[in-house]
Write a protein that holds these residues in place. Structure first.
Motif, PDB file in Angstrom:
ATOM      1  N   SER A   1       0.876  -1.090   0.070  1.00 17.08           N
ATOM      2  CA  SER A   1      -0.064   0.148   0.043  1.00 17.08           C
ATOM      3  C   SER A   1       0.888   1.278  -0.067  1.00 17.08           C
ATOM      4  N   VAL A   2       1.073   1.658  -1.156  1.00 20.04           N
ATOM      5  CA  VAL A   2       1.816   3.165  -1.178  1.00 20.04           C
ATOM      6  C   VAL A   2       1.273   4.199  -0.411  1.00 20.04           C
ATOM      7  N   THR A   3       0.151   4.335  -0.010  1.00 17.97           N
ATOM      8  CA  THR A   3      -0.332   5.357   1.091  1.00 17.97           C
ATOM      9  C   THR A   3       0.051   4.825   2.591  1.00 17.97           C
TER      10      THR A   3
ATOM     11  N   VAL B   1       8.145   3.529  -6.907  1.00 20.49           N
ATOM     12  CA  VAL B   1       7.373   2.158  -6.863  1.00 20.49           C
ATOM     13  C   VAL B   1       7.428   1.579  -8.128  1.00 20.49           C
ATOM     14  N   GLY B   2       7.699   0.454  -8.248  1.00 23.35           N
ATOM     15  CA  GLY B   2       7.787  -0.409  -9.302  1.00 23.35           C
ATOM     16  C   GLY B   2       6.847  -1.337  -9.423  1.00 23.35           C
ATOM     17  N   SER B   3       6.263  -1.447 -10.474  1.00 23.13           N
ATOM     18  CA  SER B   3       5.095  -2.543 -10.870  1.00 23.13           C
ATOM     19  C   SER B   3       5.143  -3.315 -11.875  1.00 23.13           C
TER      20      SER B   3
ATOM     21  N   VAL C   1       7.736  -3.139  -5.617  1.00 20.86           N
ATOM     22  CA  VAL C   1       8.823  -2.654  -4.983  1.00 20.86           C
ATOM     23  C   VAL C   1       8.421  -1.293  -4.450  1.00 20.86           C
ATOM     24  N   PHE C   2       8.764  -0.861  -3.301  1.00 19.90           N
ATOM     25  CA  PHE C   2       8.484   0.609  -2.806  1.00 19.90           C
ATOM     26  C   PHE C   2       9.942   0.834  -2.276  1.00 19.90           C
ATOM     27  N   VAL C   3      10.550   1.944  -2.679  1.00 13.69           N
ATOM     28  CA  VAL C   3      11.512   2.721  -1.916  1.00 13.69           C
ATOM     29  C   VAL C   3      11.181   3.872  -1.732  1.00 13.69           C
ATOM     30  N   GLY C   4      11.572   4.206  -0.473  1.00 10.48           N
ATOM     31  CA  GLY C   4      11.192   5.847   0.129  1.00 10.48           C
ATOM     32  C   GLY C   4      12.260   6.364   1.170  1.00 10.48           C
ATOM     33  N   VAL C   5      12.769   7.393   1.050  1.00  9.87           N
ATOM     34  CA  VAL C   5      13.617   8.172   1.994  1.00  9.87           C
ATOM     35  C   VAL C   5      13.075   9.459   2.237  1.00  9.87           C
ATOM     36  N   THR C   6      13.612   9.857   3.441  1.00 12.57           N
ATOM     37  CA  THR C   6      13.350  11.113   4.006  1.00 12.57           C
ATOM     38  C   THR C   6      14.649  11.810   4.302  1.00 12.57           C
TER      39      THR C   6
ATOM     40  N   ARG D   1      14.797   8.642   7.471  1.00  9.45           N
ATOM     41  CA  ARG D   1      14.050   7.323   7.382  1.00  9.45           C
ATOM     42  C   ARG D   1      14.182   6.778   5.781  1.00  9.45           C
ATOM     43  N   VAL D   2      14.337   5.343   6.022  1.00 17.62           N
ATOM     44  CA  VAL D   2      14.144   4.681   4.649  1.00 17.62           C
ATOM     45  C   VAL D   2      13.471   3.287   4.732  1.00 17.62           C
ATOM     46  N   ARG D   3      12.642   3.371   3.837  1.00 17.76           N
ATOM     47  CA  ARG D   3      11.822   2.089   3.695  1.00 17.76           C
ATOM     48  C   ARG D   3      12.035   1.489   2.259  1.00 17.76           C
ATOM     49  N   VAL D   4      12.339   0.089   2.441  1.00 21.75           N
ATOM     50  CA  VAL D   4      12.529  -0.853   1.178  1.00 21.75           C
ATOM     51  C   VAL D   4      11.519  -1.883   1.506  1.00 21.75           C
ATOM     52  N   ILE D   5      10.507  -1.920   0.761  1.00 19.59           N
ATOM     53  CA  ILE D   5       9.309  -3.173   0.717  1.00 19.59           C
ATOM     54  C   ILE D   5       9.663  -3.658  -0.588  1.00 19.59           C
ATOM     55  N   HIS D   6       9.915  -5.167  -0.886  1.00 19.56           N
ATOM     56  CA  HIS D   6       9.959  -5.723  -1.843  1.00 19.56           C
ATOM     57  C   HIS D   6       8.915  -7.126  -1.673  1.00 19.56           C
ATOM     58  N   ARG D   7       8.360  -7.211  -2.593  1.00 24.83           N
ATOM     59  CA  ARG D   7       7.329  -8.336  -2.800  1.00 24.83           C
ATOM     60  C   ARG D   7       7.887  -9.626  -3.424  1.00 24.83           C
ATOM     61  N   VAL D   8       7.691 -10.795  -3.162  1.00 26.26           N
ATOM     62  CA  VAL D   8       8.156 -12.168  -3.822  1.00 26.26           C
ATOM     63  C   VAL D   8       6.854 -12.839  -3.958  1.00 26.26           C
ATOM     64  N   GLY D   9       6.926 -13.829  -4.738  1.00 28.06           N
ATOM     65  CA  GLY D   9       5.825 -14.500  -4.957  1.00 28.06           C
ATOM     66  C   GLY D   9       5.158 -14.260  -6.205  1.00 28.06           C
ATOM     67  N   ALA D  10       3.864 -14.781  -6.475  1.00 24.30           N
ATOM     68  CA  ALA D  10       3.361 -14.506  -7.740  1.00 24.30           C
ATOM     69  C   ALA D  10       2.544 -13.277  -7.762  1.00 24.30           C
TER      70      ALA D  10
END
Length: 150
Positions: A12-14, A34-36, A94-99, A77-86
């Motif tokens: 959830s990007v929000t 955000v990569g899709s 992937v979501f990468v965010g920095v402040t 802050r740094v957030r790296v969220i990466h999905r795996v699976g189908a």
């Protein structure tokens, strides 16, 4: 404060943006990528994507990448969220965010993180194409982008 997560659940990007900003009164800049899953690659239509990884090794690799960004820029802050699976076309991978205090450092750090992630993070991509399934190799263009940070 770093958040590094590899998961099967949707992104959830929000929610991720709110986590970067919540209670963060000192950082004036936030940059995100955000990569899709897209519907084409290598001249063929894509129906979906499956990502595999090696648990434990992947998170350590992502932390090294984040640590190297912190060594270059004064990040909040740094957030790296990466999905795996189908995943299906249009799903976020992937979501990468920095402040940080200022926008230029935020933009640069976010791009740096993605350039390193694309070339160094141990993920294996299997595309479901109209012509069958195919493993996706790293792109030369991604390696060229990484060279600008040397």
């Amino acid at each position: 404060m770093d958040t590094i997560e590899v998961r099967t659940a949707a992104i959830s990007v929000t929610d991720e943006f709110q986590a970067l900003r919540e209670g963060n009164r000192s950082d004036g800049a936030t940059a995100m990528f955000v990569g899709s899953v897209r519907d084409f690659n290598a001249g063929a239509g894509v129906d979906g994507l499956t990502l595999e990884h090696y648990p434990g090794m992947t998170e350590k690799s992502l932390q090294r990448i984040v640590d190297s960004a912190r060594a270059r820029w004064d990040l909040g802050r740094v957030r790296v969220i990466h999905r795996v699976g189908a995943m299906q076309v249009e799903d976020s991978i992937v979501f990468v965010g920095v402040t940080c205090a200022h926008r230029q450092a935020a933009f640069s750090a976010c791009q740096y993180l993605m350039d390193r992630l694309k070339t160094e993070a141990p993920f294996w991509k299997l595309e479901s194409r109209e012509t069958g399934k195919a493993w996706v190799a790293a792109r030369d263009s991604d390696r060229l982008e990484l060279q600008k940070w040397s």
